[in-house]
Structures are given as C-alpha cells and as structure tokens.
Design an enzyme around this catalytic site. Structure first.
Site, short mmCIF file in Angstrom:
data_model
loop_
_atom_site.label_atom_id
_atom_site.label_comp_id
_atom_site.label_asym_id
_atom_site.label_seq_id
_atom_site.Cartn_x
_atom_site.Cartn_y
_atom_site.Cartn_z
N HIS A 140 0.86 -1.19 0.00
CA HIS A 140 0.00 0.00 0.00
C HIS A 140 0.89 1.24 0.00
O HIS A 140 2.08 1.17 0.33
CB HIS A 140 -0.91 0.00 1.22
CG HIS A 140 -2.07 -0.94 1.09
ND1 HIS A 140 -2.68 -1.50 2.17
CD2 HIS A 140 -2.71 -1.42 -0.01
CE1 HIS A 140 -3.67 -2.27 1.75
NE2 HIS A 140 -3.69 -2.24 0.43
N THR A 164 4.17 -0.21 -7.36
CA THR A 164 5.12 -1.02 -6.58
C THR A 164 6.08 -1.74 -7.53
O THR A 164 7.29 -1.78 -7.29
CB THR A 164 4.38 -2.03 -5.69
OG1 THR A 164 3.48 -1.33 -4.83
CG2 THR A 164 5.35 -2.84 -4.85
N GLY A 173 -3.33 -2.09 -7.58
CA GLY A 173 -4.26 -2.82 -6.72
C GLY A 173 -5.72 -2.42 -6.90
O GLY A 173 -6.58 -3.27 -7.17
N ASP A 221 -4.61 -6.67 -7.36
CA ASP A 221 -4.72 -7.65 -6.27
C ASP A 221 -5.44 -8.90 -6.78
O ASP A 221 -5.07 -10.03 -6.46
CB ASP A 221 -5.49 -7.07 -5.07
CG ASP A 221 -4.76 -5.89 -4.42
OD1 ASP A 221 -3.53 -5.78 -4.58
OD2 ASP A 221 -5.44 -5.09 -3.76
N ASP A 263 -1.29 -1.63 4.77
CA ASP A 263 -1.42 -0.59 5.78
C ASP A 263 -2.69 -0.83 6.59
O ASP A 263 -3.79 -0.56 6.10
CB ASP A 263 -1.46 0.78 5.09
CG ASP A 263 -1.53 1.93 6.08
OD1 ASP A 263 -1.59 1.68 7.29
OD2 ASP A 263 -1.53 3.08 5.62
N HIS A 304 -10.39 -0.38 -2.03
CA HIS A 304 -10.38 -1.76 -2.54
C HIS A 304 -10.14 -2.78 -1.42
O HIS A 304 -9.63 -3.86 -1.66
CB HIS A 304 -9.36 -1.91 -3.66
CG HIS A 304 -7.93 -1.71 -3.23
ND1 HIS A 304 -7.45 -0.52 -2.79
CD2 HIS A 304 -6.90 -2.58 -3.19
CE1 HIS A 304 -6.17 -0.66 -2.48
NE2 HIS A 304 -5.81 -1.91 -2.72
N ASP A 350 -10.93 -6.36 -2.11
CA ASP A 350 -9.92 -7.03 -2.93
C ASP A 350 -8.74 -7.49 -2.09
O ASP A 350 -8.18 -8.57 -2.30
CB ASP A 350 -9.41 -6.11 -4.04
CG ASP A 350 -10.49 -5.72 -5.02
OD1 ASP A 350 -11.50 -6.44 -5.11
OD2 ASP A 350 -10.33 -4.68 -5.69
N ARG A 355 -7.23 -14.03 1.59
CA ARG A 355 -8.02 -15.26 1.73
C ARG A 355 -7.57 -16.32 0.74
O ARG A 355 -7.37 -17.47 1.09
CB ARG A 355 -9.51 -14.95 1.53
CG ARG A 355 -10.40 -16.15 1.65
CD ARG A 355 -11.85 -15.79 1.22
NE ARG A 355 -12.55 -16.98 0.84
CZ ARG A 355 -12.42 -17.65 -0.30
NH1 ARG A 355 -11.59 -17.22 -1.23
NH2 ARG A 355 -13.09 -18.74 -0.55
#
Length: 184
Positions: free
Chosen positions: A36, A65, A83, A88, A108, A115, A118, A124
């Site tokens: 983030h 990133t 993202g 993501d 963060d 999002h 996401d 998960r």
C-alpha cells in the site's frame, strides 16, 4: 469407545498415510510483492536489503510497486495492474492457478482503502491455496531467510474435492427444484 464425531478433513490432515496433493516450487520461486502507498518505502528498503536473494527469483508486483521495485533492484519485475484497478485480483488469480509461491504484502492496517474487499480476497485466496504470506517486515525477514527459499519445496495443496462435490450436488438439487416448480 468414543462416540464423538471427528470430521473427515481432520482425519485426512492427521493421517500420514492419506494421499497428499502437492505442488512443487523449484529453486527459483515466483514471488508476488505488493505494498500500500504508506508501505511502499518500507517494501523498497526491505527488497533492496534482500536484493541478492530476490533477483534469483521471478518477481511479480502490482502497479507502482512494480515500477519502483524494478528501478530499486535493477531487475525485471512482472508488473500487473494497480491494486485498486484489479492488480490484487490478478495476483489472486495467479495464486489460484498455482503460479505464485510466496506473497509479500506490506499492507497498511491503519488506513482505509477503497479496494479493501480485494485486499481481503487476496489474503483469503493465499490461505486457501496454502501460500506463505508475509504482511510485515519481520515476517518477510523470517520467510526470505528460510532455507526453503533456496531449495525445491513441495507445498501441500488442500483437497477441495469433497467441497466441490457438495457444491455441485447443491447446484443440481436447486436446478431440480426449479424444474419441479416450472412443471407445477
């Protein structure tokens, strides 16, 4: 005799003779790197410190990133979408397809993100497919320094066969029920 019910999954996980489904991760791992905005500097510093090891692997990253890491590490990074624009989810899809071996996600926890669903889905799916996840620098240090990073590794995959069969059976039943309603 103990009449207590023990789920089949417990037996399978604890029975060393049960067939195991594994996926090989070679010496060259496929590492997804995500951060983030408030954590990008931290990830860049961590990656630079671990540059010699990271450049031996295939690196993937979301949006900015990926650009920053490619510049800092002076190496190729497969760049996906940002993202919030689906990056993501792209990494999650690669995890589900068996194309990512490790997720380093400096997220963060103190800032809201549009999002967030996401982000939760990515974390998960990594757990669903038994992918190691490092969400902070300390965990990333432990993972990256593991001897398993520089040797082949057989990651155990969960067997979701019974879940899929149950889901398909429920769908069949719903379809049959709908057919009976239209016949009436």
């Amino acid at each position: 005799m103990n009449d207590k019910y023990i789920p089949e999954e417990t037996f399978l996980l604890s029975n060393p003779e049960a067939p195991q489904i594994t996926q090989a991760a070679g010496i060259r791992k496929r590492i997804a790197l995500v951060a983030h905005d408030n954590k990008k500097q931290d990830l860049q510093e961590w990656a630079l410190y671990n540059r010699d090891l990271l450049v031996q692997h295939q690196l993937y990253a979301t949006g900015t990133t990926g650009r920053l890491l490619s510049e800092v590490l002076d190496t190729e990074v497969v760049r996906l979408q940002s993202g919030p624009l689906g990056g993501d989810q792209q990494i999650g899809a690669r995890i589900a397809e068996g194309e990512i071996d490790l997720l380093v996600f400096f997220w963060d926890p103190l800032s809201p993100h549009p999002h967030d669903p996401d982000v939760k889905a990515l974390l998960r799916i990594a757990v669903v497919w038994n992918i190691p996840v490092a969400c902070d620098r300390a965990t990333a240090d432990y993972v990256i320094s593991s001897p398993l990073m520089t040797e082949p590794y057989e990651r155990q995959l969960p067997d979701y066969g019974s879940y899929i069969e149950r889901f398909e059976a429920e769908e069949e039943k719903e379809t049959e029920d709908e057919g009976q309603k239209t016949d009436e």
